[in-house]
Scaffold this motif. Structure first.
Motif, PDB file in Angstrom:
ATOM      1  N   ARG A   2      -5.157  -7.191  -6.292  1.00 34.31           N
ATOM      2  CA  ARG A   2      -5.097  -5.936  -5.513  1.00 34.31           C
ATOM      3  C   ARG A   2      -3.682  -5.783  -4.975  1.00 34.31           C
ATOM      4  N   ARG A   3      -3.127  -4.622  -5.042  1.00 33.37           N
ATOM      5  CA  ARG A   3      -1.770  -4.329  -4.564  1.00 33.37           C
ATOM      6  C   ARG A   3      -0.748  -5.324  -5.129  1.00 33.37           C
ATOM      7  N   GLY A   4      -0.951  -5.690  -6.389  1.00 28.91           N
ATOM      8  CA  GLY A   4       0.015  -6.551  -7.061  1.00 28.91           C
ATOM      9  C   GLY A   4      -0.041  -8.006  -6.653  1.00 28.91           C
TER      10      GLY A   4
ATOM     11  N   HIS B   5     -13.420  -5.795   1.569  1.00 30.01           N
ATOM     12  CA  HIS B   5     -14.856  -5.945   1.316  1.00 30.01           C
ATOM     13  C   HIS B   5     -15.217  -5.497  -0.104  1.00 30.01           C
ATOM     14  N   ASP B   6     -14.572  -4.436  -0.563  1.00 30.68           N
ATOM     15  CA  ASP B   6     -14.860  -3.936  -1.916  1.00 30.68           C
ATOM     16  C   ASP B   6     -14.517  -4.975  -2.989  1.00 30.68           C
ATOM     17  N   ASP B   7     -13.496  -5.791  -2.713  1.00 30.91           N
ATOM     18  CA  ASP B   7     -13.052  -6.792  -3.700  1.00 30.91           C
ATOM     19  C   ASP B   7     -13.907  -8.057  -3.694  1.00 30.91           C
TER      20      ASP B   7
ATOM     21  N   PHE C 255      -8.195  13.215  -5.490  1.00 32.46           N
ATOM     22  CA  PHE C 255      -7.599  11.871  -5.445  1.00 32.46           C
ATOM     23  C   PHE C 255      -8.466  10.886  -6.236  1.00 32.46           C
ATOM     24  N   GLN C 256      -9.787  10.939  -6.015  1.00 30.35           N
ATOM     25  CA  GLN C 256     -10.666   9.986  -6.696  1.00 30.35           C
ATOM     26  C   GLN C 256     -10.773  10.287  -8.191  1.00 30.35           C
ATOM     27  N   ILE C 257     -10.746  11.571  -8.554  1.00 27.46           N
ATOM     28  CA  ILE C 257     -10.800  11.916  -9.991  1.00 27.46           C
ATOM     29  C   ILE C 257      -9.559  11.355 -10.687  1.00 27.46           C
ATOM     30  N   ILE C 258      -8.399  11.523 -10.039  1.00 33.79           N
ATOM     31  CA  ILE C 258      -7.151  10.991 -10.615  1.00 33.79           C
ATOM     32  C   ILE C 258      -7.233   9.467 -10.684  1.00 33.79           C
ATOM     33  N   ASP C 259      -7.794   8.849  -9.649  1.00 35.77           N
ATOM     34  CA  ASP C 259      -7.925   7.382  -9.623  1.00 35.77           C
ATOM     35  C   ASP C 259      -8.771   6.905 -10.816  1.00 35.77           C
ATOM     36  N   ASP C 260      -9.863   7.606 -11.085  1.00 40.33           N
ATOM     37  CA  ASP C 260     -10.724   7.239 -12.227  1.00 40.33           C
ATOM     38  C   ASP C 260      -9.970   7.407 -13.551  1.00 40.33           C
TER      39      ASP C 260
ATOM     40  N   GLY D 255       0.839  -1.207   0.000  1.00 39.90           N
ATOM     41  CA  GLY D 255       0.000   0.000   0.000  1.00 39.90           C
ATOM     42  C   GLY D 255       0.867   1.247   0.000  1.00 39.90           C
ATOM     43  N   LYS D 256       0.320   2.336  -0.515  1.00 43.74           N
ATOM     44  CA  LYS D 256       1.092   3.590  -0.558  1.00 43.74           C
ATOM     45  C   LYS D 256       1.090   4.291   0.788  1.00 43.74           C
ATOM     46  N   ARG D 257       0.151   3.909   1.677  1.00 40.50           N
ATOM     47  CA  ARG D 257       0.048   4.489   3.036  1.00 40.50           C
ATOM     48  C   ARG D 257      -0.189   6.010   2.979  1.00 40.50           C
ATOM     49  N   ILE D 258      -1.010   6.402   2.029  1.00 40.00           N
ATOM     50  CA  ILE D 258      -1.264   7.839   1.847  1.00 40.00           C
ATOM     51  C   ILE D 258      -1.974   8.445   3.058  1.00 40.00           C
ATOM     52  N   ARG D 259      -2.896   7.701   3.632  1.00 42.59           N
ATOM     53  CA  ARG D 259      -3.672   8.257   4.753  1.00 42.59           C
ATOM     54  C   ARG D 259      -2.775   8.519   5.970  1.00 42.59           C
ATOM     55  N   PRO D 260      -1.966   7.523   6.391  1.00 43.03           N
ATOM     56  CA  PRO D 260      -1.015   7.828   7.478  1.00 43.03           C
ATOM     57  C   PRO D 260      -0.104   9.011   7.163  1.00 43.03           C
TER      58      PRO D 260
ATOM     59  N   ILE E 172      -8.773   0.512   8.716  1.00 43.76           N
ATOM     60  CA  ILE E 172     -10.077   0.804   8.100  1.00 43.76           C
ATOM     61  C   ILE E 172      -9.947   0.755   6.569  1.00 43.76           C
ATOM     62  N   HIS E 173      -8.885   1.331   6.063  1.00 42.71           N
ATOM     63  CA  HIS E 173      -8.672   1.337   4.610  1.00 42.71           C
ATOM     64  C   HIS E 173      -8.558  -0.106   4.089  1.00 42.71           C
ATOM     65  N   ALA E 174      -7.774  -0.932   4.783  1.00 40.77           N
ATOM     66  CA  ALA E 174      -7.577  -2.325   4.338  1.00 40.77           C
ATOM     67  C   ALA E 174      -8.911  -3.087   4.382  1.00 40.77           C
ATOM     68  N   TYR E 175      -9.677  -2.874   5.453  1.00 36.72           N
ATOM     69  CA  TYR E 175     -10.995  -3.539   5.531  1.00 36.72           C
ATOM     70  C   TYR E 175     -11.855  -3.134   4.343  1.00 36.72           C
ATOM     71  N   SER E 176     -11.832  -1.838   3.992  1.00 39.65           N
ATOM     72  CA  SER E 176     -12.699  -1.380   2.895  1.00 39.65           C
ATOM     73  C   SER E 176     -12.277  -2.022   1.567  1.00 39.65           C
TER      74      SER E 176
HETATM   75  C1  GRG Z   1     -16.647  -1.847   1.253  1.00 38.11           C
HETATM   76  C2  GRG Z   1     -17.388  -0.331   3.141  1.00 38.11           C
HETATM   77  C3  GRG Z   1     -16.710  -0.513   1.866  1.00 38.11           C
HETATM   78  C4  GRG Z   1     -16.189   0.548   1.308  1.00 38.11           C
HETATM   79  C5  GRG Z   1     -15.409   0.473   0.105  1.00 38.11           C
HETATM   80  C6  GRG Z   1     -12.787   2.800  -0.476  1.00 38.11           C
HETATM   81  C7  GRG Z   1     -13.795   1.866  -0.996  1.00 38.11           C
HETATM   82  C8  GRG Z   1     -15.079   1.849  -0.320  1.00 38.11           C
HETATM   83  C9  GRG Z   1     -13.559   1.038  -1.986  1.00 38.11           C
HETATM   84  C10 GRG Z   1     -12.310   0.981  -2.712  1.00 38.11           C
HETATM   85  C11 GRG Z   1     -12.610   1.091  -4.139  1.00 38.11           C
HETATM   86  C12 GRG Z   1     -11.630   1.949  -4.761  1.00 38.11           C
HETATM   87  C13 GRG Z   1     -10.534   1.261  -5.447  1.00 38.11           C
HETATM   88  C14 GRG Z   1     -11.768   3.275  -4.720  1.00 38.11           C
HETATM   89  C15 GRG Z   1     -10.842   4.159  -5.398  1.00 38.11           C
HETATM   90  C16 GRG Z   1     -10.029   5.010  -4.497  1.00 38.11           C
HETATM   91  C17 GRG Z   1      -9.249   4.192  -3.605  1.00 38.11           C
HETATM   92  C18 GRG Z   1      -9.732   4.132  -2.225  1.00 38.11           C
HETATM   93  C19 GRG Z   1      -8.173   3.595  -4.056  1.00 38.11           C
HETATM   94  C20 GRG Z   1      -7.294   2.782  -3.231  1.00 38.11           C
HETATM   95  O1  GRG Z   1      -6.600   3.591  -2.342  1.00 38.11           O
HETATM   96  P1  GRG Z   1      -5.002   3.732  -2.437  1.00 38.11           P
HETATM   97  O2  GRG Z   1      -4.617   4.151  -3.821  1.00 38.11           O
HETATM   98  O3  GRG Z   1      -4.594   2.210  -2.214  1.00 38.11           O
HETATM   99  O4  GRG Z   1      -4.530   4.581  -1.322  1.00 38.11           O
HETATM  100  P2  GRG Z   1      -3.275   1.576  -1.577  1.00 38.11           P
HETATM  101  O5  GRG Z   1      -3.274   0.150  -2.079  1.00 38.11           O
HETATM  102  O6  GRG Z   1      -2.074   2.346  -2.037  1.00 38.11           O
HETATM  103  O7  GRG Z   1      -3.451   1.644  -0.101  1.00 38.11           O
END
Ligand code: GRG
Length: 294
Positions: free
Chosen positions: A96-98, A84-86, A217-222, A45-50, A77-81
């Protein structure tokens, strides 16, 4: 001042060492749960939030030792999300994450429970964090719960799932982005303010800064979902792209979306400058988020 890449490397080492310590691979009945948690959270992970939390401490010239455990809670919290998202009931992603997603390596039920474990453990860890007053810990717990709950990450994800079927207005896409992705980044920035003892006026500026940077951040992600290879991203082509979900990129095109992300960045910096503090590190980090290649 240390270059951003060096700074990130140092902080990632500190975060990973603390996460490793908080999630030991202890033989016994919970071995598989801990192995699964380690697999998911200790990945690349890039650990951007920390980093955001640490950079805000630096903004206030405040020693960031007290930020280490809260920063780990954010990563949980980020890892849990992401876990679950996957899952098959959400995006059903393989990569995910290679590395293969958690439910491709561990049974699906274990993947679900690992997400639940990291979610609850984040709050347990936060409530026991050293070097912080009880009041600060309550503020951190409340911030994390609010930003990751129904008017934050979970609410954004729920709207996103519902929206998958139909084309959306830009304002709805913006709301989803701000909650699903932006809210946890904003919490990370607010964490830095709470730990450093920021005033309520300063907290207001930090929250507004987080809101702009989170959306950018999300716009760039898209944009990257469309422009970068799966190898470079380290994750599957998101089902959003496969399903032709509405994003800034699909509504406005890549160039205009990038322009908006840059405008949000500029507006965020302008807000930060109101604080009249040394914001070099936070600006470096925001630039890294906007110009990152993964
Ligand atoms: C399942 C409750 C629940 C929520 C899911 C954040 C999220 C909500 C889903 C992730 C989907 C996703 C890929 C969203 C795009 C933005 C994002 C959060 C990318 C991943 O974050 P990075 O780039 O990841 O910080 P690393 O792997 O670097 O930690």
């Amino acid at each position: 001042m240390m270059e951003i890449q060096e700074y990130l490397k140092d902080k990632i080492i500190a975060i990973d060492a603390k996460l490793d310590q908080l999630l030991p691979e202890t033989p016994g009945p919970l071995l598989k749960l801990y192995q699964a948690a380690r697999y998911a959270i200790l990945g690349k992970g890039k650990r951007i939030r920390p980093m955001m939390t640490f950079a805000v401490c630096e903004l206030f010239d405040f020693d960031d030792s007290a930020a280490l455990i809260p920063a780990c809670a954010l990563e949980m919290i980020h890892a849990y999300s992401l876990i679950h998202d996957d899952l098959p009931c959400m995006d059903n992603d393989d990569f995910r994450r290679g590395q293969p997603t958690l439910h491709r390596v561990f049974p699906e039920g274990h993947a679900l429970l690992t997400g639940d474990f990291l979610l609850t453990y984040a709050f347990e860890t936060l409530s026991k964090a050293p070097l912080l007053s009880c009041e600060q810990k309550i503020q951190l717990v409340a911030t994390l719960a609010t930003r990751s709950g129904s008017r934050g990450m979970v609410g954004g994800q729920a709207m996103d799932i519902e929206a998958a079927e139909s084309p959306l207005e830009l304002s709805t896409v913006t709301q989803i982005h701000q909650w699903k992705t932006g809210a946890l980044l904003t919490a990370a920035i607010e964490f830095g303010g709470i730990i450093s003892g920021a005033s309520s006026k300063q907290m207001g500026v930090l929250s507004a800064f987080g809101n702009d940077i989170g959306l950018a951040f999300q716009i760039i992600d898209d944009i990257q979902d469309v422009t970068l290879s799966i190898q470079k991203r380290g994750r599957s082509t998101p089902s959003d792209v496969m399903n032709k979900k509405t994003t800034y990129a699909t509504l406005l095109g890549l160039d205009q979306s990038k322009q908006i992300a840059i405008q949000l960045f500029d507006s965020a910096i302008k807000k930060l400058n109101e604080l009249n503090l040394n914001s070099t590190r936070l600006i470096q980090l925001a630039e890294y988020i906007i110009h990152r290649e993964v």
